[in-house]
Design a protein around this motif. Structure first.
Motif, mmCIF file in Angstrom:
data_model
loop_
_atom_site.group_PDB
_atom_site.id
_atom_site.type_symbol
_atom_site.label_atom_id
_atom_site.label_comp_id
_atom_site.label_asym_id
_atom_site.label_seq_id
_atom_site.Cartn_x
_atom_site.Cartn_y
_atom_site.Cartn_z
ATOM 1 N N LYS A 1 0.846 -1.208 0.000
ATOM 2 C CA LYS A 1 0.000 0.000 0.000
ATOM 3 C C LYS A 1 0.878 1.253 0.000
ATOM 4 N N ILE A 2 1.927 1.236 0.810
ATOM 5 C CA ILE A 2 2.829 2.398 0.866
ATOM 6 C C ILE A 2 3.478 2.611 -0.502
ATOM 7 N N ALA A 3 3.968 1.522 -1.102
ATOM 8 C CA ALA A 3 4.636 1.635 -2.411
ATOM 9 C C ALA A 3 3.682 2.207 -3.452
ATOM 10 N N ASP A 4 2.421 1.738 -3.398
ATOM 11 C CA ASP A 4 1.441 2.165 -4.400
ATOM 12 C C ASP A 4 0.872 3.559 -4.111
ATOM 13 N N GLY A 5 1.256 4.132 -2.964
ATOM 14 C CA GLY A 5 0.723 5.438 -2.594
ATOM 15 C C GLY A 5 -0.763 5.354 -2.264
ATOM 16 N N ALA A 6 -1.206 4.176 -1.816
ATOM 17 C CA ALA A 6 -2.639 3.979 -1.523
ATOM 18 C C ALA A 6 -2.910 4.267 -0.045
ATOM 19 N N GLU A 7 -4.169 4.560 0.240
ATOM 20 C CA GLU A 7 -4.597 4.765 1.632
ATOM 21 C C GLU A 7 -4.492 3.444 2.387
ATOM 22 N N PHE A 8 -4.135 3.487 3.642
ATOM 23 C CA PHE A 8 -4.194 2.249 4.434
ATOM 24 C C PHE A 8 -4.424 2.572 5.894
ATOM 25 N N LYS A 9 -4.987 1.569 6.585
ATOM 26 C CA LYS A 9 -5.215 1.730 8.018
ATOM 27 C C LYS A 9 -4.003 1.183 8.741
ATOM 28 N N LEU A 10 -3.514 1.915 9.707
ATOM 29 C CA LEU A 10 -2.358 1.418 10.450
ATOM 30 C C LEU A 10 -2.758 0.109 11.151
ATOM 31 N N PRO A 11 -2.069 -1.006 10.855
ATOM 32 C CA PRO A 11 -2.467 -2.263 11.497
ATOM 33 C C PRO A 11 -2.397 -2.137 13.026
ATOM 34 N N ALA A 12 -3.460 -2.579 13.693
ATOM 35 C CA ALA A 12 -3.545 -2.424 15.152
ATOM 36 C C ALA A 12 -2.421 -3.171 15.849
ATOM 37 N N THR A 13 -1.942 -4.246 15.192
ATOM 38 C CA THR A 13 -0.951 -5.096 15.857
ATOM 39 C C THR A 13 0.477 -4.696 15.513
ATOM 40 N N ILE A 14 0.647 -3.544 14.860
ATOM 41 C CA ILE A 14 2.006 -3.187 14.422
ATOM 42 C C ILE A 14 2.921 -2.947 15.615
ATOM 43 N N ASP A 15 4.164 -3.420 15.474
ATOM 44 C CA ASP A 15 5.107 -3.345 16.576
ATOM 45 C C ASP A 15 5.646 -1.917 16.729
ATOM 46 N N ASP A 16 6.127 -1.339 15.604
ATOM 47 C CA ASP A 16 6.728 -0.005 15.681
ATOM 48 C C ASP A 16 6.369 0.781 14.413
ATOM 49 N N PRO A 17 5.346 1.640 14.480
ATOM 50 C CA PRO A 17 4.871 2.337 13.275
ATOM 51 C C PRO A 17 5.954 3.186 12.611
ATOM 52 N N ALA A 18 6.982 3.600 13.346
ATOM 53 C CA ALA A 18 8.017 4.463 12.754
ATOM 54 C C ALA A 18 8.722 3.770 11.585
ATOM 55 N N ILE A 19 8.742 2.435 11.616
ATOM 56 C CA ILE A 19 9.438 1.705 10.533
ATOM 57 C C ILE A 19 8.766 1.991 9.189
ATOM 58 N N LEU A 20 7.460 2.245 9.221
ATOM 59 C CA LEU A 20 6.757 2.484 7.952
ATOM 60 C C LEU A 20 7.314 3.717 7.247
ATOM 61 N N ASP A 21 7.705 4.721 8.019
ATOM 62 C CA ASP A 21 8.291 5.914 7.401
ATOM 63 C C ASP A 21 9.626 5.591 6.740
ATOM 64 N N GLU A 22 10.397 4.733 7.389
ATOM 65 C CA GLU A 22 11.683 4.332 6.793
ATOM 66 C C GLU A 22 11.443 3.609 5.466
ATOM 67 N N ILE A 23 10.428 2.765 5.453
ATOM 68 C CA ILE A 23 10.101 2.018 4.217
ATOM 69 C C ILE A 23 9.673 3.005 3.129
ATOM 70 N N ARG A 24 8.840 3.981 3.532
ATOM 71 C CA ARG A 24 8.355 4.972 2.556
ATOM 72 C C ARG A 24 9.535 5.731 1.944
ATOM 73 N N LEU A 25 10.441 6.163 2.798
ATOM 74 C CA LEU A 25 11.600 6.928 2.307
ATOM 75 C C LEU A 25 12.450 6.089 1.355
ATOM 76 N N ALA A 26 12.657 4.840 1.728
ATOM 77 C CA ALA A 26 13.465 3.958 0.871
ATOM 78 C C ALA A 26 12.788 3.799 -0.490
ATOM 79 N N LEU A 27 11.462 3.610 -0.468
ATOM 80 C CA LEU A 27 10.729 3.431 -1.726
ATOM 81 C C LEU A 27 10.779 4.691 -2.588
ATOM 82 N N GLN A 28 10.770 5.835 -1.917
ATOM 83 C CA GLN A 28 10.795 7.091 -2.686
ATOM 84 C C GLN A 28 12.099 7.244 -3.469
ATOM 85 N N THR A 29 13.165 6.625 -2.980
ATOM 86 C CA THR A 29 14.447 6.746 -3.706
ATOM 87 C C THR A 29 14.392 6.036 -5.053
#
Ligand code: COA
Ligand code: AMP
Length: 629
Positions: free
Chosen positions: A596-624
């Motif tokens: 979803k992040i790669a596709d730039g699509a809307e998504f709900k933060l999974p309730a069971t996620i361990d550390d949401p900050a990692i998603l930003d790191e993934i987004r930044l990496a994908l943007q490169t």
């Protein structure tokens, strides 16, 4: 009978329905019973019959007035070669090759791997196996030696039939080094390789093991058709599953003859004698069912096309072939039409050819996006029918039965279930969903004739993969919904399978290859949206502690590893180094969220996620690399 009546007549009495359809096949001993319940949710069809697949695809047409009809049109825009093979010629050629197999000691039940490009000899090899009751397993030319070795070990073939090379635009794919490498790697040893030498590139033969295609046939007696039991395996076709070990889908002989024959008129709306063309490859299920067996069983002319939708030489190739060979029904993957549309958005090439003989375009193999369907409909001025099926089923689960009754097209839906398939949408607990509600798509057992009875040498895996999640049902691995009119909508896979340019691939298998890299501690591969190919794989790798080599070197090695170990067909071009992967608290990698992040699509933060900050790191990496915009 219209569609509803036909579907109803099957539902009312499946046994009578399938015995009736079986009458279109020539039997050595006709079935007295259609369905055989083997217990524990295992089923077989027409098990007490005796039949021969090659006889039904070739010999019976020679005997019934089609001897001089063209059976195979070969058209290779890559080499410029074109030729026709009549049913009578096909019979002679197949009987001779089958004789060569017999002379090499191949008999009923032995496995034969076929590793061939899109040349008529590939079909002849399949039919020669069917003629003597040998079980073929065709391996797609875009796989690497390692994948071929895995298949050699799993189905333990007595012989391999291969060509010296395949042809990709601008590149000769030398098959022999791949074949030799695979045989070297495999623990199972193969007695004989029959090699078709192509003029474009001839290869060296290994003394004592390899024999030339033509030499092998010198002085041998043409082989007669060997009757086999209805449940005798016609072929094994490996397809991607969740892990690196591909699943060996078994196709039983009688059911596939009956079912494919049914589809030719009822779905593809061709009569015997008509030209039918599926632009796919013999290495895929579409090639098995609709380049080789289906059209030939039904007495059609089939087209073997060695080319691409674009670039061989241009985006008008499809339309040229349709005009030149008077194709009535044409079948390809949506990605191929997207490739044509991208090069020729106005459809200028379409206008250059007389397509008056074409009745309809059929699309399958991946989701057909509405834009592509609408473009094709408008530019061709013909109906475009999406239909949904899988390697496992061998033919349409849901489609538009145009030869029976052309139902109104709802763009986005492959239309309705075919007779034999009772399709249900289930929630996670296996309860039926209401119309319009999303769920897992499951098919009530038994599956109809022609579908897989099991996996090769892996009945437990068959059960685990398909029969245990929803007891009494076959789990398709697809999710979707059904509307109030009974139209199906296929939305996504529920497993790790992705679909790249109509090719089914396993992200799990790619992860296994990346995990084997000495510097990789952890990895994930996801399929992100791709405008041309539907999906495209991207790898994320976390490096082992202390590794401080340049990231660019490591990702390039990852790309090479997948090309070398799975093959160019994986189309794996991008890997990213990241510090961590997003996970649930229980440690499950959140692949769907990454997509979803790669596709730039809307998504709900999974309730069971361990550390949401990692998603930003993934987004930044994908943007490169141009994603996650
Ligand atoms: N043998 C060897 N290599 C093969 C191959 C084969 N039979 N088929 C594909 N490859 C290679 C390609 O050459 C390419 O290699 P590259 O990375 O060196 O360029 C790679 O595998 C990926 O191929 P593909 O996914 O086909 O992409 P493409 O960029 O070459 O072509 C399309 C794009 C859309 C034109 C092409 O994918 C296409 O024709 N798709 C239709 C698919 C289809 O009919 N599927 C059948 C399922 S029904
Ligand atoms: P394969 O076994 O290679 O034919 O791939 C089968 C899978 O491709 C299915 O399970 C679906 O996920 C996908 N697929 C095939 N046809 C369609 C279709 N018409 N619409 C959506 N997905 C499709």
């Amino acid at each position: 009978m219209n569609y509803r009546e036909t579907y109803q007549s099957w539902q009312n009495d499946p046994e009578a329905y399938w015995l009736e359809q079986a009458r279109a096949i020539d039997w050595v001993e006709p079935p007295t019973q259609a369905l055989f319940d083997r217990g524990d949710d295992l089923f077989e069809w027409y098990a007490d019959a005796k039949v021969n697949g090659c006889y039904n695809a070739v010999d019976r047409h020679v005997e019934n007035g089609r001897a001089d009809q063209v059976a195979i049109i070969y058209d290779s825009p890559i080499t410029g070669a074109k030729s026709n093979i009549t049913y009578a010629e096909l019979q002679t050629r197949v009987a001779s090759l089958a004789g060569a197999l017999v002379a090499q000691g191949v008999t009923k039940g032995d496995r034969v791997i076929i590793y061939m490009p899109m040349v008529p000899e590939a079909l002849e090899a399949m039919l020669a196996c069917a003629r003597i009751g040998a079980v073929h397993s065709v391996v797609f030319g875009g796989f690497a030696a390692n994948e071929l070795a895995v298949r050699i070990n799993d189905c333990t073939p007595k012989a391999i039939i291969a060509a010296s090379c395949g042809l990709e635009p601008g590149r000769v794919v030398q098959y022999k080094p791949l074949l030799d490498g695979a045989i070297e790697m495999a623990t199972h040893k193969v007695d004989t390789c029959i090699i078709l030498q192509r003029d474009v590139h001839r290869c060296d033969l290994v003394e004592g093991r390899d024999v030339d295609w033509h030499d092998a046939q010198i002085g041998v007696d043409p082989a007669p058709c060997v009757p086999v039991e209805g449940n005798h395996p016609a072929y094994i076709l490996y397809t991607s599953g969740t892990t690196g070990a591909p699943k060996g889908v078994v196709r039983a002989t009688a059911g596939h003859l009956v079912a494919l024959n049914w589809t030719m008129k009822n779905i593809y709306n061709v009569d015997p004698g008509d030209v039918f063309w599926a632009a796919s490859d013999v290495g895929w299920v579409v090639g098995h069912s609709y380049i080789c067996y289906g059209p030939l069983i039904h007495g059609n002319t089939t087209v073997v096309f060695e080319g691409k939708p674009v670039g061989t030489p241009d985006a008008g190739t499809f339309w040229r072939v349709i005009e030149e060979h008077n194709v009535r029904s044409f079948f390809t993957a949506p990605t191929a039409i997207r490739a044509v549309k991208r090069e020729d958005p106005k459809g200028e090439f379409i206008k250059k050819y007389d397509l008056s003989g074409l009745r309809a375009l059929y699309l399958a193999g991946e989701r057909a996006d509405p834009d592509t369907i609408e473009w094709a409909q408008n530019k061709l001025g013909k109906p475009v029918y999406d239909h949904w099926w899988q390697t496992e089923t061998g033919y349409t689960i849901a489609g538009n039965p145009a030869g029976l009754e052309a139902l109104p097209v709802k763009i986005g839906s492959p239309t309705v279930p075919m007779p034999g398939y009772e399709v249900h949408i289930l929630d996670e607990a296996g309860h039926p969903q209401k119309p319009g509600e999303l769920g897992a798509i499951a098919i009530k057992l038994p599956l109809p004739p022609g579908t897989l009875p099991t996996l090769w040498n892996a009945t437990d895996r068959f059960r685990k993969s398909y029969l245990t999640t929803f007891p009494g049902y076959y789990e398709t691995g697809d999710a979707g919904m059904m509307d109030k009119d009974g139209y199906l909508y296929i939305m996504a896979r529920t497993d790790d399978v992705i679909n790249v340019a109509g090719h089914r691939l396993s992200t799990g298998a790619m992860e296994e290859v990346l995990a084997g890299h000495p510097d990789v501690a952890e990895c994930a591969v996801v399929g992100v949206s791709d405008q041309l190919k539907g999906q495209s794989p991207i790898g994320f790798v976390c490096l082992s502690k202390g590794v401080n080599r340049p990231h660019g070197d490591i990702t390039a090695e990852c790309v090479k590893r997948i090309r070398d170990q799975i093959g160019p067909v994986a189309a794996f071009k991008q890997a990213l180094v990241v510090d961590r992967l997003p996970k649930t608290r229980s440690g499950k990698i959140l692949r769907a969220t990454m997509v979803k992040i790669a596709d730039g699509a809307e998504f709900k933060l999974p309730a069971t996620i361990d550390d949401p900050a990692i998603l930003d790191e993934i987004r930044l990496a994908l943007q490169t690399i141009g994603y996650a915009k």
